[in-house]
Design a protein around this motif. Sequence first.
Motif, mmCIF file in Angstrom:
data_model
loop_
_atom_site.group_PDB
_atom_site.id
_atom_site.type_symbol
_atom_site.label_atom_id
_atom_site.label_comp_id
_atom_site.label_asym_id
_atom_site.label_seq_id
_atom_site.Cartn_x
_atom_site.Cartn_y
_atom_site.Cartn_z
ATOM 1 N N ARG A 75 0.823 -1.214 0.000
ATOM 2 C CA ARG A 75 0.000 0.000 0.000
ATOM 3 C C ARG A 75 0.856 1.263 0.000
ATOM 4 O O ARG A 75 0.448 2.301 -0.521
ATOM 5 C CB ARG A 75 -0.937 0.006 1.212
ATOM 6 N N GLY A 76 2.050 1.159 0.555
ATOM 7 C CA GLY A 76 2.951 2.305 0.573
ATOM 8 C C GLY A 76 3.676 2.532 -0.732
ATOM 9 O O GLY A 76 4.364 3.539 -0.901
ATOM 10 N N ASN A 77 3.551 1.603 -1.651
ATOM 11 C CA ASN A 77 4.206 1.712 -2.963
ATOM 12 C C ASN A 77 3.173 1.386 -4.046
ATOM 13 O O ASN A 77 3.337 0.460 -4.841
ATOM 14 C CB ASN A 77 5.383 0.752 -3.060
ATOM 15 N N HIS A 78 2.102 2.153 -4.075
ATOM 16 C CA HIS A 78 0.949 1.824 -4.915
ATOM 17 C C HIS A 78 1.180 2.279 -6.361
ATOM 18 O O HIS A 78 0.544 3.207 -6.871
ATOM 19 C CB HIS A 78 -0.314 2.452 -4.345
ATOM 20 N N GLU A 79 2.127 1.596 -7.004
ATOM 21 C CA GLU A 79 2.424 1.854 -8.409
ATOM 22 C C GLU A 79 2.494 0.516 -9.133
ATOM 23 O O GLU A 79 2.987 -0.484 -8.581
ATOM 24 C CB GLU A 79 3.763 2.583 -8.556
ATOM 25 N N LYS A 80 2.006 0.489 -10.363
ATOM 26 C CA LYS A 80 1.967 -0.766 -11.095
ATOM 27 C C LYS A 80 3.364 -1.349 -11.287
ATOM 28 O O LYS A 80 3.568 -2.569 -11.182
ATOM 29 C CB LYS A 80 1.287 -0.581 -12.452
ATOM 30 N N ALA A 81 4.348 -0.488 -11.557
ATOM 31 C CA ALA A 81 5.712 -0.967 -11.784
ATOM 32 C C ALA A 81 6.253 -1.676 -10.537
ATOM 33 O O ALA A 81 6.942 -2.698 -10.641
ATOM 34 C CB ALA A 81 6.634 0.192 -12.169
ATOM 35 N N PHE A 82 5.932 -1.139 -9.363
ATOM 36 C CA PHE A 82 6.362 -1.786 -8.117
ATOM 37 C C PHE A 82 5.709 -3.153 -7.985
ATOM 38 O O PHE A 82 6.367 -4.144 -7.631
ATOM 39 C CB PHE A 82 6.007 -0.915 -6.910
#
Length: 263
Positions: A75-82
């Motif tokens: 949730r703290g890195n809510h990016e598709k690439a992550f």
Amino acid sequence: MTNENEPLVLRADRADGLTTLTLNRPGQFNSLSKAMLTALQAELDRIAADESRRVVVIAGAGKAFCAGHDLKEMRGNHEKAFMQALFRQCGELMLTIQRMPQPVIARVQGIATAAGCQLVSMCDLAVAADVAKFAVSGINVGLFCSTPAVGLARNLGRKAALEMLLTGEFIDALEAQRRGLVNRVVPADALEAEVDRLAATILAKSAVAIRAGKGMFYKQLEMDIGQAYDYAAEVMACNMMSEDAAEGIDAFMQKRAPAYVGR
């Protein structure tokens, strides 16, 4: 709770060739953060390249075996690439377990959920305490456990796997055994001894045969039956040419214990 200075994965090597890797985030239920995946991958890579290591046990510290991915980190890195990188990293770890020459045994003392259940499914063998529970519970938070489904579908029948994936409900250790997710279920206080017994049985066998057999087993599963028999025949013929096979057969005929040389 784990001290920040402690390693995320504890490694213990025994002289007989058994290595135990313990997931060491008990305060976070041994969730698979990117750092945890990296640490476990590094240990498995080192073991895979070391012929002195014959059997691997994956265990969990604390009450849980593994509660899956670290939802707080996600949730703290809510990016598709992550997310793409995280799930690729986890998939590579699971494939490493299957591809490495040593048999890998999951020692499940507590809950194994989502990617933790996936980890159990991708280990070659699994022994569970009778108090252990299993679920692929992503559906409960709006997320279908797609990557755990890969391992689960290769252990359970389709309907049993889909029931777990669609409901997110827990099953107990005996039900997990009935469905094919784990091999053995024992009382919690007998878990370590049972894993040791299983490992000792494998350690007593030819390392050559174990390495060849594990690789053959998984590869032939992806072939049609004719290709599988052709491939298995070639592997078995090569195995028969090994010193271990000659020693094992001679020992059997001479009614004595084999002295394998591991070549």
